[in-house]
Write a protein that holds these residues in place. Structure first.
Motif, PDB file in Angstrom:
ATOM      1  N   GLY A 232       0.868  -1.299  -0.188  1.00 34.00           N
ATOM      2  CA  GLY A 232       0.102   0.255   0.068  1.00 34.00           C
ATOM      3  C   GLY A 232       0.676   1.368   0.162  1.00 34.00           C
ATOM      4  O   GLY A 232       0.573   2.389   0.264  1.00 34.00           O
ATOM      5  N   LYS A 233       1.937   0.986  -0.162  1.00 38.85           N
ATOM      6  CA  LYS A 233       3.138   2.308   0.036  1.00 38.85           C
ATOM      7  C   LYS A 233       3.132   3.318  -1.768  1.00 38.85           C
ATOM      8  O   LYS A 233       2.748   2.729  -3.124  1.00 38.85           O
ATOM      9  CB  LYS A 233       4.448   2.479  -0.058  1.00 38.85           C
ATOM     10  N   LYS A 234       3.376   4.436  -1.400  1.00 37.03           N
ATOM     11  CA  LYS A 234       2.519   5.225  -2.603  1.00 37.03           C
ATOM     12  C   LYS A 234       4.658   5.346  -3.565  1.00 37.03           C
ATOM     13  O   LYS A 234       4.982   5.575  -2.684  1.00 37.03           O
ATOM     14  CB  LYS A 234       2.737   6.637  -2.631  1.00 37.03           C
ATOM     15  N   VAL A 235       4.719   4.632  -4.897  1.00 37.77           N
ATOM     16  CA  VAL A 235       5.662   4.660  -5.642  1.00 37.77           C
ATOM     17  C   VAL A 235       6.061   5.186  -6.388  1.00 37.77           C
ATOM     18  O   VAL A 235       5.056   5.649  -7.575  1.00 37.77           O
ATOM     19  CB  VAL A 235       5.794   2.840  -5.738  1.00 37.77           C
TER      20      VAL A 235
ATOM     21  N   LYS B  11       9.940  15.315  -6.327  1.00 36.30           N
ATOM     22  CA  LYS B  11       9.244  13.705  -5.875  1.00 36.30           C
ATOM     23  C   LYS B  11       9.899  13.973  -5.209  1.00 36.30           C
ATOM     24  O   LYS B  11       9.096  12.816  -3.813  1.00 36.30           O
ATOM     25  CB  LYS B  11       9.678  12.181  -6.516  1.00 36.30           C
ATOM     26  N   LEU B  12      11.308  13.925  -4.531  1.00 33.70           N
ATOM     27  CA  LEU B  12      11.602  13.907  -3.648  1.00 33.70           C
ATOM     28  C   LEU B  12      11.596  14.819  -2.029  1.00 33.70           C
ATOM     29  O   LEU B  12      11.777  14.291  -1.173  1.00 33.70           O
ATOM     30  CB  LEU B  12      13.643  14.406  -3.475  1.00 33.70           C
ATOM     31  N   SER B  13      10.745  15.921  -2.413  1.00 37.05           N
ATOM     32  CA  SER B  13      10.053  16.554  -1.745  1.00 37.05           C
ATOM     33  C   SER B  13       8.991  16.589  -1.148  1.00 37.05           C
ATOM     34  O   SER B  13       8.459  17.187  -0.334  1.00 37.05           O
ATOM     35  CB  SER B  13      10.628  18.253  -1.869  1.00 37.05           C
ATOM     36  N   ASP B  14       8.022  15.070  -1.973  1.00 33.67           N
ATOM     37  CA  ASP B  14       6.880  15.412  -1.770  1.00 33.67           C
ATOM     38  C   ASP B  14       6.325  14.265  -1.267  1.00 33.67           C
ATOM     39  O   ASP B  14       6.935  13.163  -1.622  1.00 33.67           O
ATOM     40  CB  ASP B  14       6.236  15.323  -3.714  1.00 33.67           C
ATOM     41  N   GLU B  15       5.841  14.732   0.156  1.00 37.17           N
ATOM     42  CA  GLU B  15       4.881  14.263   1.268  1.00 37.17           C
ATOM     43  C   GLU B  15       4.057  12.721   0.585  1.00 37.17           C
ATOM     44  O   GLU B  15       4.493  11.494   1.842  1.00 37.17           O
ATOM     45  CB  GLU B  15       5.107  14.486   2.279  1.00 37.17           C
ATOM     46  N   GLN B  16       4.047  12.746  -0.029  1.00 38.28           N
ATOM     47  CA  GLN B  16       2.532  11.485  -1.182  1.00 38.28           C
ATOM     48  C   GLN B  16       3.682  10.388  -1.054  1.00 38.28           C
ATOM     49  O   GLN B  16       2.910   9.145  -1.334  1.00 38.28           O
ATOM     50  CB  GLN B  16       2.260  12.177  -1.549  1.00 38.28           C
ATOM     51  N   TYR B  17       4.452  10.455  -1.508  1.00 43.28           N
ATOM     52  CA  TYR B  17       5.340   9.187  -1.454  1.00 43.28           C
ATOM     53  C   TYR B  17       6.622   9.179  -0.433  1.00 43.28           C
ATOM     54  O   TYR B  17       7.433   8.880   0.148  1.00 43.28           O
ATOM     55  CB  TYR B  17       6.364   9.482  -2.959  1.00 43.28           C
ATOM     56  N   ASP B  18       6.696   7.155  -0.686  1.00 39.00           N
ATOM     57  CA  ASP B  18       6.817   6.265   0.646  1.00 39.00           C
ATOM     58  C   ASP B  18       8.729   5.879  -0.368  1.00 39.00           C
ATOM     59  O   ASP B  18       8.955   5.779   0.370  1.00 39.00           O
ATOM     60  CB  ASP B  18       5.876   4.604   0.545  1.00 39.00           C
ATOM     61  N   MET B  19       8.518   5.688  -1.626  1.00 43.28           N
ATOM     62  CA  MET B  19       9.531   5.379  -2.003  1.00 43.28           C
ATOM     63  C   MET B  19       9.832   6.190  -3.874  1.00 43.28           C
ATOM     64  O   MET B  19       9.137   6.384  -4.547  1.00 43.28           O
ATOM     65  CB  MET B  19       9.681   3.886  -2.266  1.00 43.28           C
ATOM     66  N   VAL B  20      10.964   6.923  -3.701  1.00 42.43           N
ATOM     67  CA  VAL B  20      11.362   7.001  -4.934  1.00 42.43           C
ATOM     68  C   VAL B  20      12.344   6.446  -5.304  1.00 42.43           C
ATOM     69  O   VAL B  20      13.426   6.626  -4.640  1.00 42.43           O
ATOM     70  CB  VAL B  20      11.655   8.861  -4.538  1.00 42.43           C
TER      71      VAL B  20
ATOM     72  N   GLU C 288      23.738  18.814  -5.429  1.00 40.01           N
ATOM     73  CA  GLU C 288      22.310  19.279  -5.059  1.00 40.01           C
ATOM     74  C   GLU C 288      21.308  17.642  -4.847  1.00 40.01           C
ATOM     75  O   GLU C 288      20.999  17.490  -4.692  1.00 40.01           O
ATOM     76  CB  GLU C 288      21.341  19.756  -6.293  1.00 40.01           C
ATOM     77  N   VAL C 289      21.710  16.587  -5.170  1.00 43.74           N
ATOM     78  CA  VAL C 289      21.346  15.215  -5.107  1.00 43.74           C
ATOM     79  C   VAL C 289      21.911  14.547  -3.610  1.00 43.74           C
ATOM     80  O   VAL C 289      20.797  14.635  -3.264  1.00 43.74           O
ATOM     81  CB  VAL C 289      22.224  14.240  -6.570  1.00 43.74           C
ATOM     82  N   VAL C 290      22.943  15.314  -3.303  1.00 45.12           N
ATOM     83  CA  VAL C 290      23.388  15.300  -2.102  1.00 45.12           C
ATOM     84  C   VAL C 290      22.331  15.757  -0.964  1.00 45.12           C
ATOM     85  O   VAL C 290      21.667  14.821   0.091  1.00 45.12           O
ATOM     86  CB  VAL C 290      24.947  15.624  -1.759  1.00 45.12           C
ATOM     87  N   GLU C 291      21.820  16.890  -1.611  1.00 44.62           N
ATOM     88  CA  GLU C 291      21.048  17.567   0.057  1.00 44.62           C
ATOM     89  C   GLU C 291      19.440  17.252  -0.240  1.00 44.62           C
ATOM     90  O   GLU C 291      18.912  17.092   0.377  1.00 44.62           O
ATOM     91  CB  GLU C 291      21.369  19.216  -0.723  1.00 44.62           C
ATOM     92  N   ALA C 292      19.648  16.451  -1.436  1.00 43.91           N
ATOM     93  CA  ALA C 292      17.768  16.554  -1.858  1.00 43.91           C
ATOM     94  C   ALA C 292      17.443  14.749  -0.784  1.00 43.91           C
ATOM     95  O   ALA C 292      16.477  14.872  -0.197  1.00 43.91           O
ATOM     96  CB  ALA C 292      17.623  16.507  -3.034  1.00 43.91           C
ATOM     97  N   LEU C 293      19.167  14.189  -1.277  1.00 45.35           N
ATOM     98  CA  LEU C 293      18.608  13.183  -0.637  1.00 45.35           C
ATOM     99  C   LEU C 293      18.243  13.684   1.117  1.00 45.35           C
ATOM    100  O   LEU C 293      17.549  12.968   2.005  1.00 45.35           O
ATOM    101  CB  LEU C 293      19.956  12.133  -0.661  1.00 45.35           C
ATOM    102  N   LYS C 294      19.007  13.923   1.794  1.00 44.44           N
ATOM    103  CA  LYS C 294      19.304  14.844   3.635  1.00 44.44           C
ATOM    104  C   LYS C 294      18.175  14.816   3.696  1.00 44.44           C
ATOM    105  O   LYS C 294      17.630  15.087   4.561  1.00 44.44           O
ATOM    106  CB  LYS C 294      20.524  15.658   3.479  1.00 44.44           C
ATOM    107  N   ASN C 295      17.327  15.896   2.794  1.00 43.09           N
ATOM    108  CA  ASN C 295      16.364  17.127   3.268  1.00 43.09           C
ATOM    109  C   ASN C 295      15.251  16.339   2.791  1.00 43.09           C
ATOM    110  O   ASN C 295      13.934  16.804   2.927  1.00 43.09           O
ATOM    111  CB  ASN C 295      16.605  18.664   1.846  1.00 43.09           C
ATOM    112  N   ARG C 296      15.271  14.594   2.302  1.00 42.40           N
ATOM    113  CA  ARG C 296      13.943  14.366   1.663  1.00 42.40           C
ATOM    114  C   ARG C 296      12.737  14.010   3.145  1.00 42.40           C
ATOM    115  O   ARG C 296      13.369  14.362   4.065  1.00 42.40           O
ATOM    116  CB  ARG C 296      14.188  13.010   0.985  1.00 42.40           C
ATOM    117  N   PRO C 297      11.331  14.250   2.798  1.00 44.46           N
ATOM    118  CA  PRO C 297      11.346  13.537   4.203  1.00 44.46           C
ATOM    119  C   PRO C 297      11.007  12.341   4.858  1.00 44.46           C
ATOM    120  O   PRO C 297      11.972  11.499   4.268  1.00 44.46           O
ATOM    121  CB  PRO C 297       9.271  13.402   3.698  1.00 44.46           C
TER     122      PRO C 297
END
Length: 178
Positions: free
Chosen positions: A32-35, A91-100, A124-133
């Motif tokens: 039931g996870k959003k991917v 997508k990496l900042s969107d809390e609706q996703y459980d898995m990106v 930016e890739v490194v930062e986005a990974l750190k700052n994801r939900p």
């Protein structure tokens, strides 16, 4: 309590990196996870079995690439990578996703035939990974994963080739490679 999201990396020269990510997508969706899976190299103008199946079962897959680096001009690739990274950041900042899943992003980050850092900035890739939900799992696939990505990851699997039918002259097989 939300479980901490994991960063999983599938890299190396062996076959199975995208296949592993596809399996995770199916497993997560089954729970039931959003991917969402973004494919950085594969083009929406070719037919791939995983895209056909994901469309049938309702897993979001977006092919953002234009193919292998030798099939198009550097500018075509740079334009596609820039659009792919913009979408990935969303997508990496969107809390609706459980898995990106960022399929073949490691390959894209390793391109050295032309400049990509201005359209797909590694920092930016490194930062986005750190700052994801906090509960979001992120999967990164592709050869040549950078050490900084591996260091940030919770799981790193390196696919190592032992034997491959390509070495015997057998080409890509429908249903296995695409």
């Amino acid at each position: 309590m939300t479980q901490k999201g994991m960063i999983l990396v599938y890299t190396g020269d062996g076959k199975g990196k995208t296949t592993a990510a596809l399996g995770l997508a199916i497993r997560a969706a089954g729970r039931g996870k959003k991917v969402v899976m973004l494919q950085f190299i594969k083009s929406p103008f070719r037919t791939y079995g995983e895209k056909l199946m994901f469309d049938r079962i309702g897993i979001e897959m977006i092919q953002t690439g234009v193919g292998f680096t030798w099939t198009k001009t550097p500018e075509e690739h740079r334009t596609a990578l820039k659009a792919a990274w913009q979408l990935a950041r969303e997508k990496l900042s969107d809390e609706q996703y459980d898995m990106v899943i960022l399929d073949e992003i490691n390959n894209a980050l390793a391109i050295d035939k032309f400049s990509v850092d201005d359209v797909l900035p590694f920092s930016e890739v490194v930062e986005a990974l750190k700052n994801r939900p906090s509960g979001m799992h992120v999967v990164l696939t592709g050869r040549s994963a950078r050490q900084e990505i591996k260091d940030q990851a919770d799981l790193v699997t390196e696919m190592k080739p032992v034997k491959h039918y390509y070495d015997e002259g057998v080409g890509a097989i429908k249903g296995i490679e695409f």
